[in-house]
Scaffold this active site. Structure first.
Site, PDB file in Angstrom:
ATOM      1  N   TYR A 148       0.860  -1.181   0.000  1.00 34.50           N
ATOM      2  CA  TYR A 148       0.000   0.000   0.000  1.00 34.50           C
ATOM      3  C   TYR A 148       0.892   1.226   0.000  1.00 34.50           C
ATOM      4  O   TYR A 148       1.874   1.282   0.742  1.00 34.50           O
ATOM      5  CB  TYR A 148      -0.883  -0.009   1.254  1.00 34.50           C
ATOM      6  CG  TYR A 148      -1.762   1.212   1.411  1.00 34.50           C
ATOM      7  CD1 TYR A 148      -2.898   1.382   0.617  1.00 34.50           C
ATOM      8  CD2 TYR A 148      -1.475   2.185   2.360  1.00 34.50           C
ATOM      9  CE1 TYR A 148      -3.715   2.495   0.766  1.00 34.50           C
ATOM     10  CE2 TYR A 148      -2.286   3.299   2.517  1.00 34.50           C
ATOM     11  CZ  TYR A 148      -3.402   3.450   1.718  1.00 34.50           C
ATOM     12  OH  TYR A 148      -4.215   4.554   1.871  1.00 34.50           O
ATOM     13  N   ASP A 243       9.341   2.577  -0.896  1.00 34.96           N
ATOM     14  CA  ASP A 243       8.406   3.337  -0.078  1.00 34.96           C
ATOM     15  C   ASP A 243       8.782   3.077   1.379  1.00 34.96           C
ATOM     16  O   ASP A 243       8.469   2.023   1.940  1.00 34.96           O
ATOM     17  CB  ASP A 243       6.969   2.895  -0.371  1.00 34.96           C
ATOM     18  CG  ASP A 243       5.954   3.697   0.429  1.00 34.96           C
ATOM     19  OD1 ASP A 243       6.354   4.363   1.417  1.00 34.96           O
ATOM     20  OD2 ASP A 243       4.756   3.658   0.087  1.00 34.96           O
ATOM     21  N   LYS A 271       5.850  10.056   8.156  1.00 33.96           N
ATOM     22  CA  LYS A 271       5.643   9.590   9.536  1.00 33.96           C
ATOM     23  C   LYS A 271       6.688  10.099  10.538  1.00 33.96           C
ATOM     24  O   LYS A 271       6.519  11.183  11.078  1.00 33.96           O
ATOM     25  CB  LYS A 271       5.551   8.067   9.565  1.00 33.96           C
ATOM     26  CG  LYS A 271       4.484   7.573   8.562  1.00 33.96           C
ATOM     27  CD  LYS A 271       3.576   6.540   9.088  1.00 33.96           C
ATOM     28  CE  LYS A 271       2.664   5.964   8.043  1.00 33.96           C
ATOM     29  NZ  LYS A 271       1.282   5.886   8.401  1.00 33.96           N
TER      30      LYS A 271
END
Ligand code: HOZ
Length: 429
Positions: A148, A243, A271
């Site tokens: 994802y 990613d 994050k």
């Protein structure tokens, strides 16, 4: 097992939320659809404890989905944000913190020579994909089933996380002609990858992956897999994008690429570098990054990009991690958790995975090495585990297809509570 009963204030807020917000949430996986029931509302968090609006406390193993590596509301982050806010919250003009953050990222992440900030991981990925297409002049992208990368159009194809939890790995609203440019392959299957390259290698702009897939639970790349992938990309002139929105600055100062010793061409981040404020970043080889406007032909922009509050928070968090050698601490905590967890599930049809401060418990026999394996997990058993833990004051992500996160604020005492919950659920299997 005592079931989790939602507090009255949360219940009331949930009724109001569902009337004015689609599905009651601003991000689907929060709605508890993967485990049943209604979500609780939180208005306070400190260290590894979150407190709901009814005053109940939970040990948090989600950590705002990754950013809270020092636990919630660390003093250094609060101080940095407070001090910075006194001088303005956004300028839309270059500010010194942008330079400090860019230099910090380039120093920490092995493959990054230049970096640009965004406001979320999704935005970082969207920009990196456009850049890869613009820099190579090719259109096809390759992704992995169950990975994802945020809600980017081209990547909501066989996607993980909330999309997988809700059974919508291929979203409506994405033109078929765009989705047709995305090729998906199973993770850890080198032959499938080679076949894709043999068939359309010259059309591939980039291959994007989570080097440690953490949106279908958590599974690891098999030895040699990332190396072979790097080699294939180089051979065919396709860019390799890691990613590292979740793994970056978490698994090691330089992320998964430092651990596995692989240099991608581009990396997406987020994050941890925002300290809990909205942030993303993408960076990599200088020659590719210089294809971005205003130097090159690939357009990318953002009013709030490089926002001083977010960067002050992120920089403070990174400095504190370095000061306390947080990565070493997290590895020790993770090892403790893994040892005790593996001992307590021995002989049961469960599989526990852990790398650094990320973990996942699957309710099926191993090996779990890709999406198809992850989907073998008994999601009803997971839901029982989730609710048992919640009733006992432990919060895991409300889906089998998400990873758990440790912070430097967790301790062995917290794992003992988790083990007690696991033991109770094991009796029901
Ligand atoms: N995309 C996140 C999970 N991998 C969920 C974000 C959220 O709900 O806050």
């Amino acid at each position: 097992m005592s079931p989790f009963i939602l507090g009255p204030i949360s219940h009331d807020l949930w009724n109001r939320a569902t009337a004015s917000i689609p599905g009651g949430v601003n991000s689907p996986v929060r709605a508890f659809k993967g485990v049943g029931g209604e979500p609780f509302f939180v208005n306070k968090a400190k260290g590894c404890t979150i407190t709901d609006v009814d005053g109940r406390e939970y040990i948090d193993f989600v950590g705002t989905w990754g950013p809270a590596i020092l636990g919630h509301a660390p003093q250094v982050v609060i101080d940095a944000v407070t001090e910075t806010a006194k001088h303005g919250t956004s300028f839309g003009i270059p500010n010194p913190l942008e330079v400090e953050m860019a230099e910090t990222i380039c120093r920490m992440v092995p493959s990054v020579e230049k970096v640009r900030m965004t406001n979320s991981g999704t935005e970082a990925v969207m920009s990196a994909i456009r850049l890869a297409r613009g820099a190579t002049g090719r259109e096809r992208i390759v992704k992995f089933e169950g990975c994802y990368h945020g809600h980017v159009d081209s990547l909501l194809v066989k996607a993980g996380s909330g999309a997988l939890t809700l059974g919508q790995p291929d979203s409506a609203g994405i033109p078929a002609s765009l989705a047709a440019l995305t090729t998906t392959v199973p993770f850890n299957d080198l032959e499938a990858l080679k076949a894709v390259f043999r068939e359309s290698g010259q059309e591939i702009a980039c291959v994007i992956l989570e080097p440690v897939p953490a949106n279908a639970g958590l599974y690891l790349p098999e030895p040699g897999y990332l190396e072979a992938l790097r080699k294939l990309c180089t051979e065919y002139g396709a860019l390799l994008i890691f990613d590292e929105v979740m793994t970056g600055f978490r698994l090691a100062p330089g992320g998964a690429q430092e651990i596995f010793g692989i240099k991608p061409d581009l990396t997406t981040m987020g994050k941890v570098i925002g300290g809990g404020l909205p942030v993303g970043a993408f960076g990599g080889r200088a020659d590719i990054m210089d294809c971005l406007a205003p130097l090159g032909p690939v357009y990318q922009a953002g009013t709030l990009s490089g926002n001083p509050l977010a960067l002050a928070a992120g920089l403070a968090q990174l400095k504190e991690m370095k000061r306390i050698n947080g990565w070493k601490l997290l590895e020790a905590l993770g090892t403790q958790m893994e040892d005790s967890m593996k001992a307590s599930i021995k002989g049961k049809p469960l599989t526990f995975h852990r790398i650094g401060s990320m973990f996942c418990l699957y309710f099926c026999e191993g090996p779990v090495r890709n999406l198809a394996d992850a989907k073998r997990s008994d999601t009803d058993a997971f839901a029982r585990y989730f609710h048992t833990a919640l009733a006992e004051g432990i919060y895991f992500a409300p889906s089998q297809f998400e990873a758990g996160f440790l912070s430097t604020a967790h301790s062995n005492k917290d794992f003992e509570k988790v083990l007690a919950s696991v033991a109770r659920v094991l009796k029901t299997l």
